[in-house]
Design a protein around this motif. Structure first.
Motif, PDB file in Angstrom:
ATOM      1  N   HIS A   1       0.821  -1.211   0.000  1.00  0.00           N
ATOM      2  CA  HIS A   1       0.000   0.000   0.000  1.00  0.00           C
ATOM      3  C   HIS A   1       0.854   1.260   0.000  1.00  0.00           C
ATOM      4  O   HIS A   1       1.961   1.269   0.539  1.00  0.00           O
ATOM      5  CB  HIS A   1      -0.887   0.055   1.253  1.00  0.00           C
ATOM      6  N   VAL A   2       0.291   2.332  -0.562  1.00  0.00           N
ATOM      7  CA  VAL A   2       0.832   3.672  -0.394  1.00  0.00           C
ATOM      8  C   VAL A   2      -0.278   4.530   0.210  1.00  0.00           C
ATOM      9  O   VAL A   2      -1.371   4.624  -0.368  1.00  0.00           O
ATOM     10  CB  VAL A   2       1.302   4.292  -1.725  1.00  0.00           C
ATOM     11  N   PHE A   3      -0.010   5.106   1.379  1.00  0.00           N
ATOM     12  CA  PHE A   3      -0.958   6.020   2.017  1.00  0.00           C
ATOM     13  C   PHE A   3      -0.515   7.453   1.780  1.00  0.00           C
ATOM     14  O   PHE A   3       0.595   7.845   2.155  1.00  0.00           O
ATOM     15  CB  PHE A   3      -1.052   5.744   3.522  1.00  0.00           C
ATOM     16  N   ILE A   4      -1.385   8.242   1.151  1.00  0.00           N
ATOM     17  CA  ILE A   4      -1.111   9.662   0.903  1.00  0.00           C
ATOM     18  C   ILE A   4      -1.845  10.475   1.965  1.00  0.00           C
ATOM     19  O   ILE A   4      -3.075  10.539   1.979  1.00  0.00           O
ATOM     20  CB  ILE A   4      -1.556  10.072  -0.517  1.00  0.00           C
ATOM     21  N   ASP A   5      -1.086  11.065   2.859  1.00  0.00           N
ATOM     22  CA  ASP A   5      -1.631  11.795   3.999  1.00  0.00           C
ATOM     23  C   ASP A   5      -2.102  13.192   3.565  1.00  0.00           C
ATOM     24  O   ASP A   5      -1.759  13.678   2.483  1.00  0.00           O
ATOM     25  CB  ASP A   5      -0.547  11.902   5.071  1.00  0.00           C
ATOM     26  N   SER A   6      -2.815  13.856   4.456  1.00  0.00           N
ATOM     27  CA  SER A   6      -3.361  15.185   4.143  1.00  0.00           C
ATOM     28  C   SER A   6      -2.268  16.201   3.853  1.00  0.00           C
ATOM     29  O   SER A   6      -2.461  17.132   3.067  1.00  0.00           O
ATOM     30  CB  SER A   6      -4.234  15.675   5.297  1.00  0.00           C
ATOM     31  N   SER A   7      -1.108  16.036   4.486  1.00  0.00           N
ATOM     32  CA  SER A   7      -0.025  17.007   4.326  1.00  0.00           C
ATOM     33  C   SER A   7       0.954  16.657   3.207  1.00  0.00           C
ATOM     34  O   SER A   7       1.949  17.351   3.011  1.00  0.00           O
ATOM     35  CB  SER A   7       0.759  17.128   5.645  1.00  0.00           C
ATOM     36  N   ALA A   8       0.692  15.597   2.466  1.00  0.00           N
ATOM     37  CA  ALA A   8       1.617  15.153   1.425  1.00  0.00           C
ATOM     38  C   ALA A   8       1.780  16.213   0.336  1.00  0.00           C
ATOM     39  O   ALA A   8       0.803  16.857  -0.082  1.00  0.00           O
ATOM     40  CB  ALA A   8       1.120  13.861   0.802  1.00  0.00           C
ATOM     41  N   GLN A   9       3.026  16.400  -0.127  1.00  0.00           N
ATOM     42  CA  GLN A   9       3.275  17.295  -1.250  1.00  0.00           C
ATOM     43  C   GLN A   9       2.708  16.671  -2.525  1.00  0.00           C
ATOM     44  O   GLN A   9       2.932  15.492  -2.795  1.00  0.00           O
ATOM     45  CB  GLN A   9       4.776  17.532  -1.406  1.00  0.00           C
ATOM     46  N   LYS A  10       1.980  17.472  -3.284  1.00  0.00           N
ATOM     47  CA  LYS A  10       1.260  16.961  -4.451  1.00  0.00           C
ATOM     48  C   LYS A  10       2.171  16.197  -5.412  1.00  0.00           C
ATOM     49  O   LYS A  10       1.925  15.026  -5.718  1.00  0.00           O
ATOM     50  CB  LYS A  10       0.587  18.113  -5.203  1.00  0.00           C
ATOM     51  N   ASP A  11       3.202  16.836  -5.908  1.00  0.00           N
ATOM     52  CA  ASP A  11       4.034  16.216  -6.944  1.00  0.00           C
ATOM     53  C   ASP A  11       4.750  14.982  -6.418  1.00  0.00           C
ATOM     54  O   ASP A  11       4.871  13.972  -7.119  1.00  0.00           O
ATOM     55  CB  ASP A  11       5.047  17.226  -7.486  1.00  0.00           C
ATOM     56  N   MET A  12       5.237  15.051  -5.179  1.00  0.00           N
ATOM     57  CA  MET A  12       5.916  13.904  -4.589  1.00  0.00           C
ATOM     58  C   MET A  12       4.963  12.723  -4.441  1.00  0.00           C
ATOM     59  O   MET A  12       5.288  11.577  -4.794  1.00  0.00           O
ATOM     60  CB  MET A  12       6.503  14.260  -3.222  1.00  0.00           C
ATOM     61  N   ALA A  13       3.772  12.993  -3.928  1.00  0.00           N
ATOM     62  CA  ALA A  13       2.803  11.921  -3.694  1.00  0.00           C
ATOM     63  C   ALA A  13       2.418  11.228  -4.994  1.00  0.00           C
ATOM     64  O   ALA A  13       2.360   9.992  -5.068  1.00  0.00           O
ATOM     65  CB  ALA A  13       1.565  12.483  -3.007  1.00  0.00           C
ATOM     66  N   ILE A  14       2.153  12.007  -6.023  1.00  0.00           N
ATOM     67  CA  ILE A  14       1.758  11.433  -7.309  1.00  0.00           C
ATOM     68  C   ILE A  14       2.902  10.621  -7.904  1.00  0.00           C
ATOM     69  O   ILE A  14       2.713   9.499  -8.389  1.00  0.00           O
ATOM     70  CB  ILE A  14       1.287  12.533  -8.281  1.00  0.00           C
ATOM     71  N   ALA A  15       4.114  11.171  -7.845  1.00  0.00           N
ATOM     72  CA  ALA A  15       5.268  10.468  -8.408  1.00  0.00           C
ATOM     73  C   ALA A  15       5.509   9.141  -7.696  1.00  0.00           C
ATOM     74  O   ALA A  15       5.771   8.111  -8.340  1.00  0.00           O
ATOM     75  CB  ALA A  15       6.513  11.345  -8.316  1.00  0.00           C
ATOM     76  N   ILE A  16       5.402   9.133  -6.360  1.00  0.00           N
ATOM     77  CA  ILE A  16       5.634   7.908  -5.594  1.00  0.00           C
ATOM     78  C   ILE A  16       4.547   6.882  -5.882  1.00  0.00           C
ATOM     79  O   ILE A  16       4.833   5.701  -6.124  1.00  0.00           O
ATOM     80  CB  ILE A  16       5.705   8.223  -4.088  1.00  0.00           C
ATOM     81  N   ALA A  17       3.292   7.318  -5.874  1.00  0.00           N
ATOM     82  CA  ALA A  17       2.193   6.381  -6.112  1.00  0.00           C
ATOM     83  C   ALA A  17       2.267   5.767  -7.503  1.00  0.00           C
ATOM     84  O   ALA A  17       2.099   4.549  -7.673  1.00  0.00           O
ATOM     85  CB  ALA A  17       0.852   7.091  -5.915  1.00  0.00           C
ATOM     86  N   VAL A  18       2.533   6.582  -8.503  1.00  0.00           N
ATOM     87  CA  VAL A  18       2.604   6.074  -9.882  1.00  0.00           C
ATOM     88  C   VAL A  18       3.807   5.155 -10.052  1.00  0.00           C
ATOM     89  O   VAL A  18       3.713   4.091 -10.686  1.00  0.00           O
ATOM     90  CB  VAL A  18       2.652   7.250 -10.888  1.00  0.00           C
ATOM     91  N   ASN A  19       4.925   5.525  -9.480  1.00  0.00           N
ATOM     92  CA  ASN A  19       6.115   4.671  -9.567  1.00  0.00           C
ATOM     93  C   ASN A  19       5.881   3.330  -8.880  1.00  0.00           C
ATOM     94  O   ASN A  19       6.221   2.269  -9.424  1.00  0.00           O
ATOM     95  CB  ASN A  19       7.312   5.381  -8.932  1.00  0.00           C
ATOM     96  N   ALA A  20       5.304   3.372  -7.680  1.00  0.00           N
ATOM     97  CA  ALA A  20       5.082   2.138  -6.930  1.00  0.00           C
ATOM     98  C   ALA A  20       4.152   1.184  -7.667  1.00  0.00           C
ATOM     99  O   ALA A  20       4.285  -0.037  -7.555  1.00  0.00           O
ATOM    100  CB  ALA A  20       4.521   2.464  -5.550  1.00  0.00           C
ATOM    101  N   LYS A  21       3.236   1.726  -8.447  1.00  0.00           N
ATOM    102  CA  LYS A  21       2.294   0.883  -9.187  1.00  0.00           C
ATOM    103  C   LYS A  21       2.817   0.467 -10.551  1.00  0.00           C
ATOM    104  O   LYS A  21       2.646  -0.686 -10.973  1.00  0.00           O
ATOM    105  CB  LYS A  21       0.958   1.624  -9.369  1.00  0.00           C
ATOM    106  N   THR A  22       3.462   1.375 -11.275  1.00  0.00           N
ATOM    107  CA  THR A  22       3.700   1.137 -12.704  1.00  0.00           C
ATOM    108  C   THR A  22       5.139   0.822 -13.099  1.00  0.00           C
ATOM    109  O   THR A  22       5.372   0.326 -14.197  1.00  0.00           O
ATOM    110  CB  THR A  22       3.256   2.354 -13.535  1.00  0.00           C
ATOM    111  N   GLN A  23       6.133   1.108 -12.220  1.00  0.00           N
ATOM    112  CA  GLN A  23       7.520   0.963 -12.654  1.00  0.00           C
ATOM    113  C   GLN A  23       7.830  -0.464 -13.077  1.00  0.00           C
ATOM    114  O   GLN A  23       8.512  -0.720 -14.060  1.00  0.00           O
ATOM    115  CB  GLN A  23       8.466   1.418 -11.541  1.00  0.00           C
ATOM    116  N   ARG A  24       7.289  -1.439 -12.324  1.00  0.00           N
ATOM    117  CA  ARG A  24       7.327  -2.849 -12.734  1.00  0.00           C
ATOM    118  C   ARG A  24       6.212  -3.558 -11.978  1.00  0.00           C
ATOM    119  O   ARG A  24       6.420  -4.098 -10.894  1.00  0.00           O
ATOM    120  CB  ARG A  24       8.687  -3.488 -12.447  1.00  0.00           C
ATOM    121  N   PRO A  25       5.008  -3.564 -12.531  1.00  0.00           N
ATOM    122  CA  PRO A  25       3.843  -4.045 -11.783  1.00  0.00           C
ATOM    123  C   PRO A  25       3.843  -5.533 -11.470  1.00  0.00           C
ATOM    124  O   PRO A  25       3.068  -5.984 -10.630  1.00  0.00           O
ATOM    125  CB  PRO A  25       2.662  -3.684 -12.701  1.00  0.00           C
TER     126      PRO A  25
END
Length: 415
Positions: free
Chosen positions: A228-252
């Motif tokens: 899982h990736v939990f994106i908290d209320s204080s998460a930086q937008k660009d960082m959160a999106i980059a981490i979530a997309v990488n964790a899912k798509t870099q090698r699924p």
């Protein structure tokens, strides 16, 4: 004598010579294997093509084909990992602790090989090299039992390993491949306590469960990865999106890829659409809870089973949560204690996440894709343990060692 007993006996006989081999001898063997992989590249890739062709005929999924596939670059990566492993300290013989008793006995605990490792794995020919190299570096013999889907690849790789071992000071029998991949022979292997010291299964949840249920040989359990990736209320937008997309798509297709995203409702109010759009643009199918489905028209409703599924594919479940405690509760309910991440700028939330989430690897502001022996600096890994005894997380050299006590006396007897 059966293929199983022949190979297991050869590995057992190699164990003694391996246990007394020097660091230089082991490192020389690793270098020879790295060189031999390059020499045999054409024949290895041809063998791998046979496995891929058969897999395609059998309707193997794209994600499993990715795990099975060898390329020139992947072979070079294997050789690089072997050379990195050479540079790591040899743990065998390390003095772990020493003390002296009032009666004059001097007691020393030293690190030693486990003995003979039984490795059970599926369509991952890279495991053949990872397991063999880690076992050799730690003075362990290994009996490899891959799946029928990778038999040609595994034969070619083990042939290269054994060719290299013939030219080294290590026994050629230290690495054995069980070519009989039937379930009946596997069941016998699981009960071969007379030859094997431990079994390590690496693959699907079904494979791991079968080994745990059938084996009388001790098992070092590796685990499936519902991460899982939990994106908290204080998460930086660009960082959160980059981490979530990488964790899912870099090698699924791998076990440390994220399968579920938990998104705080306050963060969602401003940035959820951008996240889901980015995932969709990367070919990811969104399966969401009621909040996500009502918000994003491309999302489809998630079923209860989805939250516990390791997709190994471009599919992700997305859930909106109200706080860090709801995220933690969800992860501890559906996770497989593998790898979990929080993206947050709130120290208290990160502390709670690290203390309360039960997993082998926890990340703050980083992708789950780093749970890997190579990424941790171990050179390679024999698997990722999700159990809590002996070893946990990526298992490198230390996980393949045990210890013994050496006691020096001056004639003491017990009264």
């Amino acid at each position: 004598m059966s293929d199983l007993l022949t190979k297991a006996t050869a590995a057992k006989e190699a164990r003694t010579a391996l246990a007394s081999s020097t660091t230089d001898e082991k490192n020389d063997a690793l270098e020879r294997i790295a060189v031999q992989l390059a020499v045999d590249e054409t024949s290895i890739l041809e063998a791998n093509s046979l496995d891929l062709e058969e897999g395609q005929r059998q309707g193997m999924s794209e994600s499993l084909q990715d795990r099975l596939r060898l390329t020139s670059d992947r072979l070079k990566e294997m050789s690089s990992a072997l050379r990195e492993l050479k540079q790591l300290a040899d743990p065998i013989g390390e003095e772990m602790t020493t003390w002296k008793r009032p009666n004059g006995l001097s007691i020393q605990q030293v690190r030693v090989p486990i003995g003979v490792i039984g490795m059970v794995y599926e369509a991952r020919p890279n495991v053949t090299i990872d397991a063999s190299s880690l076992c050799l570096k730690t003075g362990n013999a290994v009996l490899l039992r891959g799946s029928s889907t990778a038999i040609h690849s595994n034969r070619a790789l083990v042939k290269s390993i054994q060719t290299a071992l013939k030219a080294s000071a290590l026994p050629e029998g230290a690495v054995q491949l069980l070519e009989d991949t039937s379930r009946e022979t596997a069941a016998k292997m699981f009960k071969l306590n007379s030859h094997l010291d431990v079994l390590i299964p690496r693959g699907s949840a079904a494979l791991i469960q079968a080994v745990l249920e059938q084996s009388t040989v001790p098992v070092l359990e590796t685990g499936a990865g519902n991460c899982h990736v939990f994106i908290d209320s204080s998460a930086q937008k660009d960082m959160a999106i980059a981490i979530a997309v990488n964790a899912k798509t870099q090698r699924p297709s791998v076990c440390n890829a994220a399968e579920t995203l938990l998104v705080h409702k306050d963060w969602s109010a401003n940035y959820l659409k951008a996240l889901l759009d980015d995932l969709t643009a990367n070919g990811v199918e969104i399966r969401g809870d009621a909040s996500i489905v009502s918000f994003y028209e491309e999302a489809i409703p998630a079923e209860e089973d989805d939250w516990a599924t390791e997709y190994n594919d471009l599919i992700v479940t997305v859930k909106m949560v109200s706080d860090v405690q709801e995220a933690i509760a969800h992860i501890n309910t559906y996770g497989t204690t593998h790898s979990e991440a929080i993206v947050s700028e709130t120290t208290e939330h990160v502390t709670s996440f690290f203390q309360e989430v039960d997993a082998a690897a926890l990340y703050h502001n980083a992708s789950t894709r780093f749970t890997d022996g190579f990424e941790f600096g171990f050179g390679a890994e024999i698997g990722i343990s999700t159990q809590k005894l002996h070893a946990r997380g990526p298992m490198g050299l230390l996980a393949l060692t045990s210890s013994k006590y050496l006691i020096e006396g001056t004639g003491q007897i017990k009264g």
